[in-house]
Scaffold this active site. Structure first.
Site, short mmCIF file in Angstrom:
data_model
loop_
_atom_site.label_atom_id
_atom_site.label_comp_id
_atom_site.label_asym_id
_atom_site.label_seq_id
_atom_site.Cartn_x
_atom_site.Cartn_y
_atom_site.Cartn_z
CB CYS A 1 48.45 -8.30 -28.39
SG CYS A 1 50.00 -7.60 -28.71
CG ASP B 1 39.13 -9.31 -33.31
OD1 ASP B 1 40.00 -9.93 -34.29
OD2 ASP B 1 40.33 -8.84 -32.05
CD GLN C 1 45.34 -15.69 -34.90
OE1 GLN C 1 45.49 -16.32 -34.66
NE2 GLN C 1 45.24 -14.03 -34.59
CE LYS D 1 46.80 -11.50 -37.03
NZ LYS D 1 48.57 -11.90 -36.31
CG HIS E 1 45.17 -8.57 -29.83
ND1 HIS E 1 45.53 -7.56 -30.58
CD2 HIS E 1 46.00 -9.36 -30.45
CE1 HIS E 1 46.72 -7.10 -30.67
NE2 HIS E 1 47.23 -8.51 -30.88
#
Length: 407
Positions: free
Chosen positions: A365, A201, A204, A227, A124
């Site tokens: 993104c 990261d 997700q 999220k 991202h």
């Protein structure tokens, strides 16, 4: 709490509405999940009963707000299996957490013009731009792990990139655009062999996977509340105690200090060293409520349900003429990224929306990743605990009808 998507939909009143006369099918969960009543009520209780600034006053409301805020930190710590509660830093989201690390590394002098940082082609923009900025400030080199045709990382190329110059590996756990689940545990182990720090990261992965930061042995792990069925504007940075203690603070202000004179300032202990100013107290409390909600459903149950929806949708969509899937890794989270040959993804998504099905279109993104596949973007359907098989059928019907209209 027994897991039943049909039953738990009552916890999400926003889903009970129509778009252009059709029941809403919300399949944009990789961007933002909807928020259950338990989280909304936790937020309302804070403002209705204990709204006060924390850590700074002796009155009852401030004490209760402080207790609730720090209990939220403990909930996150337990959920991630952190070694210490003070390894959990509240941020405004994943982007803010990554920027915290990039800026503190720049201030620390740990990265110089002979060093390099590794990211991947799946990232991202929020896990690209902060490292580009760090390289511009320090003269370090940015290296990129290539992406294979199936949307997985070229791990042989990754091994070739690893050398003594590498000071940081920063990769996502799960690709937001393709759903690929990266083998981060082995990647972390390899990065450690050359002495690199590792940031994951987890924006997700947090909605779908059980995360154990001690088992992963990452140095930093970041994710966002919105999220994982929580509010926007709140996120988490996990960092190992020894590394957070070594790095300097980034923002200055109240709370992150012990003592201030005009001549000198002494910084506070963890976690407050990195939490300047009044925090998002309500957001932290609501985030903890969202984590509790997910754990009551059961992370394994959520993942299994989402996987069944993903497989069902993939099988049905692949029967449509001109269907092109992007990201066909065997190990995927609940994302399907696709296009129809000869149709722009925006046009397809706009027509699907008119039929009441909410999907994401565009580059997500991840412009470098889209360039890798030579496309302007994709249509992305992403699933959550409250989605149903009937909604998969609605998705397929909408894509079929829209593609016929645009052909």
């Amino acid at each position: 709490m027994a897991f039943s998507p049909d039953t738990l939909r009552a916890d999400f009143p926003i889903l009970n509405q129509e778009i252009n006369g059709a029941p809403l099918v919300y399949l944009d969960n990789a961007a933002t999940t909807q928020t259950p009543l338990a989280v909304v009520e936790a937020s309302a209780r804070y403002y209705a009963s204990i709204n006060a600034n924390i850590h700074r006053a002796a009155h009852k409301l401030a004490r209760e707000a402080t207790i609730a805020h720090e209990a939220a930190r403990r909930t996150v710590s337990t959920h991630l299996n952190a070694a210490h509660d003070h390894e959990i830093i509240f941020t405004s989201g994943t982007t803010d957490a990554i920027n915290l690390v990039s800026n503190t590394l720049a201030l620390s002098g740990r990265i110089g013009n002979q060093d390099s940082i590794i990211i991947s082609g799946l990232e991202h923009h929020s896990n690209i731009v902060p490292w580009q900025m760090l390289c511009e400030r320090t003269g370090a080199q940015l290296k990129v792990i290539p992406v294979l045709d199936d949307g997985t990382l070229d791990l042989e190329a990754y091994q070739q990139l690893l050398d003594d110059s590498v000071k940081l590996l920063a990769v996502n756990h799960v690709s937001n655009a393709l759903g690929t689940i990266n083998p981060v545990q082995s990647m972390i182990r390899q990065a450690k062999q050359v002495g690199a720090l590792v940031l994951i990261d987890g924006a997700q992965s947090a909605p779908h996977l059980n995360i154990d930061v001690q088992d992963l042995d990452c140095d930093f792990y970041a994710f966002s509340g919105h999220k994982i069925y929580g509010p926007t504007g709140i996120g988490i940075l996990y960092g190992k105690e020894n590394i957070l203690n070594e790095l300097p603070p980034w923002r200055g202000g109240g709370e992150m200090i012990k003592e201030v004179t005009f001549e000198h300032t002494t910084y506070n202990d963890l976690p407050f060293k990195y939490e300047a100013g009044t925090p998002d107290i309500e957001g932290a409390i609501a985030l903890a409520a969202a984590i509790d909600y997910m754990n009551k459903l059961g992370m394994d149950h959520i993942a299994a349900h989402e996987r069944s929806l993903q497989e069902l949708a993939t099988a049905a969509l692949q029967e449509l003429p001109g269907m092109q899937f992007y990201g066909t890794a065997a190990n995927k989270a609940a994302v399907i990224s696709f296009g129809i040959e000869g149709i722009h993804p925006y046009d397809l998504g706009a027509l699907i929306d008119q039929m009441g099905v909410a999907v994401r279109t565009g580059h997500h993104c991840t412009q470098p990743l889209m360039a890798r596949f030579g496309i302007p973007g994709t249509v992305r359907a992403s699933f959550a605990a409250y989605n149903t098989e009937e909604e998969v059928t609605r998705l397929v019907q909408a894509v079929k009808k829209a593609s016929m209209m645009l052909s």
